[in-house]
Write a protein that holds these residues in place. Sequence first.
Motif: not given
Length: 372
Positions: A79, A81, A102, A119-126, A151
């Motif tokens: 992903e 952002v 994203v 911050e809220a848009a980050l996931t394990e896949r970012t 990360r």
Amino acid sequence: MPTVPLVDLSVQHAQIAEEVRAGFDEVLAAGDFIGGKAVTAFEQDYADFVGARACVGVGNGTDALEMALRAVGVCHGAEVVLPANTFIATAEAVLRAGARPVFVDVDDEALLIDPSAVEAALTERTAAVIGVDLYGQVAPFERLPTSLADRGILVVEDGAQSQGATRHGRSAGTFGTVAATSFYPGKNLGAYGDGGAVITDDEDIAQQVRLMGAHGSPAKYVHTTIGFNSRLDTLQAVVLQAKLGRLRRWNDERRAAAALYASLLAGAAGVRPPTTLPGNEHVWHLYVVRVPSRDEVLRSMQEDGVGAGVHYPVPVHLTPAMADVGHGPGDFPVSEAAAGEILSLPMFPGITRQQQERVVGSLLDAVRRHGG
Ligand SMILES: Cc1ncc(COP(=O)(O)O)c(C=O)c1O
């Protein structure tokens, strides 16, 4: 009444015509149509101009972004952002690299990525965050979450609209692990056709992009990876080299024109002038005001012979090409509201006071008639 175009490239051309012709003659004599001295010299000079270690010329800005993303490991399943208020190419490059865009909203003043939304848009896949230096000013990169580095999330700069800009004294093109830029003709540093570049301090990334852009080929007919055919054209490098030497002066002219617009528009009812973020030296790729009844105002100015434009009328997440990403109206309210209000006024080095007065007269007249 004389017409005023959105962009007039003839003023710049008149200043470089002789140099360009001489440079073309040299390329024609050498028969160096792919690569060659002109490309190498421009890449070195542009890297020096930005203050980066490497610049790799490629076919256009969209390829530059895609190759930059691939070079930092963005791939299928990842992903990325990015702001919803940008040209479609930013998102297109993410999708072409196999990743999922994203989107996050922008701030209501400068219309640049809102760091507090990231911050809220980050996931394990970012895998990466792209900051876009829209309209000619650098995005607030230093306000992106500090957790990105821990990360393993890399920052990529889309500097297609910010050639020569700085933020807190630092040059556009140096804010991420890697940056991409476009030399599309109307850009602050524009070629006479398509062109782009990847800029980085990381020699390994530069080498990967160079390889990718030349069919994955480190030597003739040796192919170590599947790549692209995306190189900076030699004749375009001649044009860009001639323009690079004048870019600072031309950006100063844009700044003077922006200051004149600001004074002509001061206190005007119904026109919201652009905002420059503190710390930014803006290069005014576009001078974007906000007005109510924008479509009517735009039509009226165009009928009056003033080439105003809109960058961009539909936020990327709502363009039909992005339907599969799965967004709808209301997802990014600031970008969506701005898309209905933004209006780009004519802006180019060499624009005259008379032209700007004519633009502002036409704008204020249209706003009076439609903007209430
Ligand atoms: C913000 C932004 N990103 C990317 C691009 C893509 O550049 P190009 O048109 O050279 O592919 C552009 C230019 O059009 C742009 O304005």
